[in-house]
Design a protein around this motif. Structure first.
Motif, PDB file in Angstrom:
ATOM      1  N   ALA A   1       0.836  -1.211   0.000  1.00  0.00           N
ATOM      2  CA  ALA A   1       0.000   0.000   0.000  1.00  0.00           C
ATOM      3  C   ALA A   1       0.862   1.249   0.000  1.00  0.00           C
ATOM      4  O   ALA A   1       0.546   2.236  -0.673  1.00  0.00           O
ATOM      5  CB  ALA A   1      -0.935  -0.015   1.199  1.00  0.00           C
ATOM      6  N   TRP A   2       1.959   1.225   0.728  1.00  0.00           N
ATOM      7  CA  TRP A   2       2.835   2.397   0.785  1.00  0.00           C
ATOM      8  C   TRP A   2       3.459   2.673  -0.573  1.00  0.00           C
ATOM      9  O   TRP A   2       3.566   3.816  -0.991  1.00  0.00           O
ATOM     10  CB  TRP A   2       3.923   2.182   1.845  1.00  0.00           C
TER      11      TRP A   2
ATOM     12  N   THR B   1       0.610   4.303  -2.583  1.00  0.00           N
ATOM     13  CA  THR B   1       0.155   5.630  -2.158  1.00  0.00           C
ATOM     14  C   THR B   1       1.293   6.622  -1.973  1.00  0.00           C
ATOM     15  O   THR B   1       1.097   7.818  -2.151  1.00  0.00           O
ATOM     16  CB  THR B   1      -0.620   5.553  -0.833  1.00  0.00           C
TER      17      THR B   1
ATOM     18  N   ALA C   1      -1.425   4.565   3.376  1.00  0.00           N
ATOM     19  CA  ALA C   1      -1.153   3.122   3.312  1.00  0.00           C
ATOM     20  C   ALA C   1      -1.807   2.400   4.486  1.00  0.00           C
ATOM     21  O   ALA C   1      -2.438   1.352   4.301  1.00  0.00           O
ATOM     22  CB  ALA C   1       0.357   2.879   3.304  1.00  0.00           C
TER      23      ALA C   1
END
Length: 164
Positions: A21-22, A25, A31
């Protein structure tokens, strides 16, 4: 599926999902929010998760698709904005903006061509918003000298600007 079984099965992938997710994003907070939403979605579907072959791949795909859906919704909400909030710049306004930008760039160049002391005083006054007394404290010059330098700097810029 009970909460303990859910935690045991899916929580070991939290760190992997966070980094996925990081990377998507580029932001820690977003995230974390995305991973939390993914686990919430997973929890609501916990009764139908028995036939997943690869939990890690499933979770990675879930987070990626949720990110893409978010992005799509952002773009759609901008496109669906009411027409009164969208402004179309007319040609005259655009030309005025371009001319103003060009003039400010030109003034910046002209300031750079001033004698060093005039540049310093003008920047302290116009950019840093210092009064003549504050400039006096900063530079050690007299208030009369500061006013004279400001006047000469403005006069030089005006003359050079009108000659271009």
């Amino acid at each position: 599926m009970e909460a303990s079984a859910f935690k045991q099965r899916f929580m070991p992938y939290w760190r992997h999902l966070f980094w996925t997710a990081w990377r998507l994003t580029g932001n820690t907070q977003d995230a974390e929010d995305l991973v939390q939403e993914a686990f919430l979605k997973l929890w609501t579907k916990r009764e139908t998760l028995g036939n997943i072959d690869n939990d890690k791949a499933y979770l990675t795909t879930l987070v990626t698709n949720m990110f893409r859906d978010r992005q799509r919704r952002k773009h759609l909400s901008i496109a669906d904005s009411p027409s009164e909030t969208l402004t179309v710049t007319d040609e005259d306004n655009l030309m005025t903006q371009i001319e103003a930008r060009d003039e400010s760039e030109q003034v910046g160049i002209l300031i750079g061509q001033l004698p060093k002391q005039q540049q310093l005083i003008l920047k302290l006054h116009a950019v840093n918003n210092l009064s003549a007394n504050e400039i006096e404290e900063e530079t050690g010059l007299s208030a009369t000298n500061i006013r004279s330098l400001l006047s000469r700097a403005r006069k030089n810029i005006k003359q050079r600007f009108n000659n271009t």
